[in-house]
Write a protein that holds these residues in place. Structure first.
Motif, mmCIF file in Angstrom:
data_model
loop_
_atom_site.group_PDB
_atom_site.id
_atom_site.type_symbol
_atom_site.label_atom_id
_atom_site.label_comp_id
_atom_site.label_asym_id
_atom_site.label_seq_id
_atom_site.Cartn_x
_atom_site.Cartn_y
_atom_site.Cartn_z
ATOM 1 N N GLN A 47 6.048 -5.223 -15.027
ATOM 2 C CA GLN A 47 6.710 -4.566 -16.155
ATOM 3 C C GLN A 47 5.688 -4.138 -17.210
ATOM 4 O O GLN A 47 5.777 -3.033 -17.772
ATOM 5 C CB GLN A 47 7.745 -5.507 -16.778
ATOM 6 C CG GLN A 47 9.001 -5.704 -15.936
ATOM 7 C CD GLN A 47 9.796 -4.408 -15.798
ATOM 8 O OE1 GLN A 47 9.925 -3.632 -16.740
ATOM 9 N NE2 GLN A 47 10.333 -4.189 -14.615
ATOM 10 N N GLU A 48 4.697 -4.990 -17.464
ATOM 11 C CA GLU A 48 3.641 -4.606 -18.395
ATOM 12 C C GLU A 48 2.901 -3.368 -17.885
ATOM 13 O O GLU A 48 2.619 -2.429 -18.650
ATOM 14 C CB GLU A 48 2.650 -5.753 -18.569
ATOM 15 C CG GLU A 48 3.177 -6.950 -19.333
ATOM 16 C CD GLU A 48 2.124 -8.032 -19.486
ATOM 17 O OE1 GLU A 48 0.914 -7.716 -19.293
ATOM 18 O OE2 GLU A 48 2.495 -9.187 -19.773
ATOM 19 N N HIS A 51 4.913 -0.140 -18.300
ATOM 20 C CA HIS A 51 4.893 0.414 -19.654
ATOM 21 C C HIS A 51 3.581 1.157 -19.929
ATOM 22 O O HIS A 51 3.571 2.164 -20.646
ATOM 23 C CB HIS A 51 5.095 -0.693 -20.688
ATOM 24 C CG HIS A 51 6.496 -1.207 -20.740
ATOM 25 N ND1 HIS A 51 7.581 -0.402 -21.021
ATOM 26 C CD2 HIS A 51 7.006 -2.452 -20.555
ATOM 27 C CE1 HIS A 51 8.689 -1.120 -21.006
ATOM 28 N NE2 HIS A 51 8.370 -2.372 -20.710
ATOM 29 N N GLN A 52 2.480 0.660 -19.344
ATOM 30 C CA GLN A 52 1.189 1.287 -19.628
ATOM 31 C C GLN A 52 0.906 2.485 -18.738
ATOM 32 O O GLN A 52 0.350 3.491 -19.205
ATOM 33 C CB GLN A 52 0.063 0.259 -19.475
ATOM 34 C CG GLN A 52 -1.323 0.830 -19.768
ATOM 35 C CD GLN A 52 -2.360 -0.254 -19.948
ATOM 36 O OE1 GLN A 52 -2.032 -1.415 -20.166
ATOM 37 N NE2 GLN A 52 -3.633 0.111 -19.883
ATOM 38 N N GLY A 54 3.273 3.775 -16.118
ATOM 39 C CA GLY A 54 4.389 4.428 -15.447
ATOM 40 C C GLY A 54 4.532 3.945 -14.019
ATOM 41 O O GLY A 54 3.793 3.074 -13.554
ATOM 42 N N SER A 55 5.498 4.509 -13.289
ATOM 43 C CA SER A 55 5.831 4.008 -11.955
ATOM 44 C C SER A 55 4.980 4.618 -10.850
ATOM 45 O O SER A 55 4.907 4.066 -9.745
ATOM 46 C CB SER A 55 7.304 4.280 -11.652
ATOM 47 O OG SER A 55 7.566 5.673 -11.691
ATOM 48 N N ASP A 257 0.938 0.613 -11.710
ATOM 49 C CA ASP A 257 1.517 -0.543 -12.390
ATOM 50 C C ASP A 257 1.340 -1.817 -11.579
ATOM 51 O O ASP A 257 1.118 -2.899 -12.132
ATOM 52 C CB ASP A 257 3.003 -0.307 -12.703
ATOM 53 C CG ASP A 257 3.827 0.045 -11.480
ATOM 54 O OD1 ASP A 257 3.275 0.645 -10.529
ATOM 55 O OD2 ASP A 257 5.034 -0.267 -11.464
#
Length: 362
Positions: A47-48, A51-52, A54-55, A257
């Protein structure tokens, strides 16, 4: 082509249990050996990273804008595995094919061991020898010393383990290859990386290093490592050729990610490896001597020639691996697979059911 004789569909990610039509089963199958897909701490790191980064990073790795996370993750992978360098791709299959295509361009001829994974085939269909890994490498070292053999660029292609039957391969025979010929040893370590070797570091350190044998190790990261991607370990020059090939340049990279999570997750991997090894010890201590399952100490796959073990355990709420692989026409392969997510109670229930089967049928 025949359809599978039995299959079940579920609408959730398998964990230590699965739900089939409203009934819960202990799940002893799959390849998530370290249990990372359901690890809350690992999910938090993803998840971190999401956020930084993207997927997905929808660009070539060879473009004029590059993300630093790829180099960071590859340096960490290489250092951990003990290899000279590493290169990531978006799947283990792609990693194998990138290595194979480069060897084809370099003019190598291929010799395959029994049961070698399709990821490292150089054609859609190749002739895979029958018999044992030991017989294969004994014949190989014998014929390689024959002065009438004129092939000087041979790629020897194999797996690091026989994951279908729970056996680790020995590579001391590499020292017996003649030094007047050039070899590449291409090893698929998809079922070893994360679970075999010191601390789960895989096969690299178990393979002797000789001047005339170039080593390339490929692996899926989607098994024990819990990452949607693949990796190639080799010397920097070999990886440079692959990195700047049109094949690699045209590939989308592994999701950044997840690589972020990998870089941050050293303690998580260490803990999962310890828990997996504890589960393996508990299970092997309880079923050793039953003559039901063949296995290698410290490895989480347990093979049975008794395919009827699958329905027996299913009736007792335990789901294990049992289907034809890699082709639907192959014999069914029945095996028990342990993961770090299993609890001591899970292992105890599995052990008791296996002892019940042995008492009734062996």
């Amino acid at each position: 082509m025949p359809a599978p004789t039995h299959f079940h569909q579920i609408a959730h990610l398998p964990g230590r249990t699965i739900d089939i039509e409203g009934q819960e089963y202990l799940y002893f199958s799959g390849t998530a050996y370290l249990g990372l897909p359901h690890n809350p701490a690992f999910q938090g790191l993803i998840q971190e990273g999401l956020h930084q980064y993207g997927s997905v990073y929808g660009s070539s790795r060879n473009g004029n804008l590059q993300l630093t996370i790829y180099e960071q993750a590859e340096q960490k992978l290489a250092s951990w595995a003990g290899a000279d360098a590493a290169l990531t791709l978006s799947s283990g299959m792609l990693a194998g094919q990138a290595a194979v295509r480069q060897l084809m361009l370099e003019g190598y001829e291929f010799r395959y061991s029994p049961d070698v994974h399709p990821a490292v085939w150089h054609l859609p269909q190749v002739e895979i020898p029958k018999g044992s890994f030991t017989a294969w490498h004994e014949q190989l070292t014998s014929t390689s010393h024959n002065s009438q053999i004129t092939i000087h660029k041979l790629a020897l292609v194999t797996n690091s383990v026989d994951a279908l039957r729970g056996k680790l391969y020995d590579f001391e025979w590499v020292n017996q290859l003649p030094d007047d010929k050039e070899f590449v040893l291409l090893v698929d370590d998809s079922h070893g990386l994360g679970v075999t070797g010191t601390g789960g570091r895989g096969v690299w350190d178990r393979i002797p290093k000789t001047k005339n044998v170039r080593l390339i190790v490929t692996a899926s990261l989607a098994k024990a490592m819990g990452l949607p991607g693949g990796v190639i370990f080799s010397d920097p020059a070999s990886l440079h050729h692959i990195r700047y090939s049109a094949y690699f340049g045209g590939c989308s990279p592994v999701a950044p990610d997840h690589l972020y999570a990998y870089v941050q997750a050293e303690a998580i991997y260490q803990d999962a490896y310890k828990r997996l090894q504890a589960n393996i010890r508990q299970f092997t201590d309880s079923i050793r001597g039953l003559n039901l399952l063949s296995f290698t100490d410290n490895y989480p796959v347990f093979y049975s020639e008794r395919d009827e073990l699958y329905p027996f355990l299913l009736e007792r709420g335990i789901f294990i691996y049992s289907f034809s692989y890699p082709k639907p026409t192959d014999k069914a392969n029945t095996r028990v697979v342990l993961s770090a997510w299993h609890t001591p109670d899970d292992i105890q229930k599995l052990s008791a059911a296996c002892r019940d089967f042995a008492a009734l049928y062996l």
